[in-house]
Design a protein around this motif. Sequence first.
Motif, PDB file in Angstrom:
ATOM      1  N   ALA A 264       0.836  -1.210   0.000  1.00 38.34           N
ATOM      2  CA  ALA A 264       0.000   0.000   0.000  1.00 38.34           C
ATOM      3  C   ALA A 264       0.866   1.254   0.000  1.00 38.34           C
ATOM      4  O   ALA A 264       1.984   1.261   0.516  1.00 38.34           O
ATOM      5  CB  ALA A 264      -0.915  -0.004   1.223  1.00 38.34           C
ATOM      6  N   PHE A 265       0.326   2.316  -0.614  1.00 32.30           N
ATOM      7  CA  PHE A 265       0.912   3.665  -0.570  1.00 32.30           C
ATOM      8  C   PHE A 265       2.346   3.675  -1.107  1.00 32.30           C
ATOM      9  O   PHE A 265       3.241   4.256  -0.502  1.00 32.30           O
ATOM     10  CB  PHE A 265       0.879   4.216   0.861  1.00 32.30           C
ATOM     11  CG  PHE A 265      -0.371   3.873   1.616  1.00 32.30           C
ATOM     12  CD1 PHE A 265      -1.622   4.113   1.060  1.00 32.30           C
ATOM     13  CD2 PHE A 265      -0.319   3.296   2.874  1.00 32.30           C
ATOM     14  CE1 PHE A 265      -2.786   3.789   1.742  1.00 32.30           C
ATOM     15  CE2 PHE A 265      -1.471   2.973   3.575  1.00 32.30           C
ATOM     16  CZ  PHE A 265      -2.710   3.214   3.004  1.00 32.30           C
ATOM     17  N   PRO A 296      -0.509   8.794  -0.296  1.00 29.88           N
ATOM     18  CA  PRO A 296      -1.294   9.988   0.077  1.00 29.88           C
ATOM     19  C   PRO A 296      -0.694  11.247  -0.560  1.00 29.88           C
ATOM     20  O   PRO A 296       0.519  11.451  -0.530  1.00 29.88           O
ATOM     21  CB  PRO A 296      -1.172  10.023   1.605  1.00 29.88           C
ATOM     22  CG  PRO A 296      -0.916   8.598   2.005  1.00 29.88           C
ATOM     23  CD  PRO A 296      -0.108   8.015   0.886  1.00 29.88           C
ATOM     24  N   GLY A 297      -1.545  12.051  -1.146  1.00 29.12           N
ATOM     25  CA  GLY A 297      -1.065  13.244  -1.831  1.00 29.12           C
ATOM     26  C   GLY A 297      -0.518  12.971  -3.215  1.00 29.12           C
ATOM     27  O   GLY A 297      -0.023  13.887  -3.881  1.00 29.12           O
ATOM     28  N   LEU A 381      -5.552   5.667   6.181  1.00 29.24           N
ATOM     29  CA  LEU A 381      -4.346   6.478   6.028  1.00 29.24           C
ATOM     30  C   LEU A 381      -3.895   7.098   7.342  1.00 29.24           C
ATOM     31  O   LEU A 381      -2.779   7.601   7.447  1.00 29.24           O
ATOM     32  CB  LEU A 381      -4.602   7.622   5.037  1.00 29.24           C
ATOM     33  CG  LEU A 381      -4.968   7.233   3.600  1.00 29.24           C
ATOM     34  CD1 LEU A 381      -5.265   8.501   2.798  1.00 29.24           C
ATOM     35  CD2 LEU A 381      -3.848   6.465   2.949  1.00 29.24           C
ATOM     36  N   SER A 382      -4.748   7.051   8.346  1.00 32.14           N
ATOM     37  CA  SER A 382      -4.476   7.824   9.558  1.00 32.14           C
ATOM     38  C   SER A 382      -3.160   7.458  10.218  1.00 32.14           C
ATOM     39  O   SER A 382      -2.475   8.312  10.782  1.00 32.14           O
ATOM     40  CB  SER A 382      -5.622   7.633  10.562  1.00 32.14           C
ATOM     41  OG  SER A 382      -5.806   6.244  10.832  1.00 32.14           O
ATOM     42  N   ALA A 389       3.155  10.871   2.869  1.00 25.29           N
ATOM     43  CA  ALA A 389       2.514  11.681   1.838  1.00 25.29           C
ATOM     44  C   ALA A 389       3.525  12.327   0.897  1.00 25.29           C
ATOM     45  O   ALA A 389       4.644  12.677   1.289  1.00 25.29           O
ATOM     46  CB  ALA A 389       1.659  12.770   2.492  1.00 25.29           C
ATOM     47  N   VAL A 390       3.108  12.454  -0.357  1.00 24.72           N
ATOM     48  CA  VAL A 390       3.891  13.217  -1.323  1.00 24.72           C
ATOM     49  C   VAL A 390       4.009  14.653  -0.816  1.00 24.72           C
ATOM     50  O   VAL A 390       3.022  15.262  -0.415  1.00 24.72           O
ATOM     51  CB  VAL A 390       3.220  13.193  -2.715  1.00 24.72           C
ATOM     52  CG1 VAL A 390       3.899  14.189  -3.653  1.00 24.72           C
ATOM     53  CG2 VAL A 390       3.264  11.793  -3.305  1.00 24.72           C
TER      54      VAL A 390
END
Length: 599
Positions: A264-265, A296-297, A381-382, A389-390
């Motif tokens: 993930a991510f 994220p982002g 995502l927390s 994050a990007v």
Amino acid sequence: MGNFDLTSSKHHITQARQWRFLDFVSLVFFAAIFLFLVLVLTPLGDSIAATGSQALITSTTGAKRRHHLIALIESGRNLTLQSCSADAVDYMPCEDPTRNRLLSREMNSYRERHCPPPEERPLCLIPPPVGYNIPIQWPTSLYKIWHENMPYNKLADRKGHQGWMKKEGAHFIFPGGGTMFPDGAVKYIEQLEHYIPISGGTLRTVLDMGCGVASFGGYLLAEDLLTVSFAPRDSHKSQIQFALERGIPAFVLMLGTRRLPFPAFSFDLIHCSRCLIPFTAYNATYFIEVDRLLRPGGYLIISGPPVQWHGLDKEWEELQTVAKALCYESVVVNANTAIWKKPVDNSCIETQNQSGFELCDKSDDPSYAWYFKLKRCVSWLSSVGGKLAVGEIPKWPLRLTKTPSRAGGKNGNEEFESDTRMWEKRILYYKKTLNLKIGTEAVRNVMDMDAYFGGFAAALISDPVWVMNVVPHNKPSTLGLIFDRGLIGVYHDWCEPFSSYPRTYDFIHMASIESLIKDPLTGKKRCNILDVMVEIDRLLRPEGTFVARDSPEMIQKLERVARSIRWESTIHNTEPESHTNERVLVATKLLWTLSSSSQ
């Protein structure tokens, strides 16, 4: 008139017959012993066994004989595996159309990985095609490759007008175009840079879905963006083969019923240029899988249908609705290209009672992705959002050496830094003392079969190579950390064949083969060494290099197996700084043809 003793006459005849029978039995017995000794003690036995092995390679009823042949080779018998037939030059065991076409069409399941059981896998060596040449070196290979290495004109004939590729003399030429960017990937990337930070190090890892011959990923390399390009083995059966021959990171893969084999991510940017993935089908399951993979982002680009596409108004409206429900920010819609930005947390989804999407259970591991069915829930995502994050994660190239948050606390930081230093020393030893070709123009496509923190790949970052970092599915899940460093890789099980074409890697590195084939709980072997080595031979290009680090006993066994698959090998000590009881095997795959193999 004399009397004849019929009883006595019959007795003599019976006795003579008995002696003749006993003589025959004795002759057969001693002949069998002689034949047994010949087979065991002379090279003739090896030759017969090797010839006979060809009949075993596809026999499901010959499983016992197959196991016997494997045991003979692994014990050191001087046997050489036969070559497979000429029609096996592009054989991919887990993406075999003749096998998979019989499977379910639901959600394109038949185009996913479906591996045959071990006893049905060919125990033979994949030959190169007739006229095969050692591949053209990077960076020239980005623009042209040898036609005879994969003499398939279908893509050139169908897509040549769109700039994909064309045949010129002895070569295929790649102008750099694509269906949605016929004027070339360079111009297309320049247009995208008006809306997303292509350059400057903010973005690094990219996923290109339905990539064609991977020109998009190939030209992003100039911007220091590292792309995993994937496509299934479908009607354009050679597209990933062309990409890898060009020296572009690529992988055979289908988004069907399972999660893609990435954590993930992991990707800063996900791109679809006419990939024709039905993102909103099956209750938007495919869009949710993209969301799981996107950092994220991060940015999502869809270019082509259904974005403002004639006749697909309903599908385009559904796509926008899903993106909005997942709180994606619309960056731009320009002609047939749409760009969204993913939120950095789940707060928006939590407050939208009517979004139609549920968050996954917090106990669900979104990074578990080996033969794992797709889920229709949004990954949390927390716990990671801000750190991954990007814009928050360090820019490239600092992220390569800075300890990722997924490495854990203090101990993780120390282990990460220790692993980095260790591989810097090892790679220097490989180059300076063992004189390996890595770091030269002869090596482009590299694989680390057990990547852990990606230290091997990080130590090669200044060389003109890319590394496929493989994290075994039954080992600690460190692949997310590897992506955080700005490197790429996949999950895999080395008791199964890898999802790539034959002859696609120049250099393959392995450490501790038993850790790859043994069950970590029971300690029992799940598969055998020979099958793993035959698979490595399938992946390795002729004149390619295989390096293994292992115990002296295992290195001796690997050296014996290397002879059976026609490799030349040498055994070396480890670097002076190493305090482990290991040896290093360096093997070269020879270039042979079917005609030379039969001589």
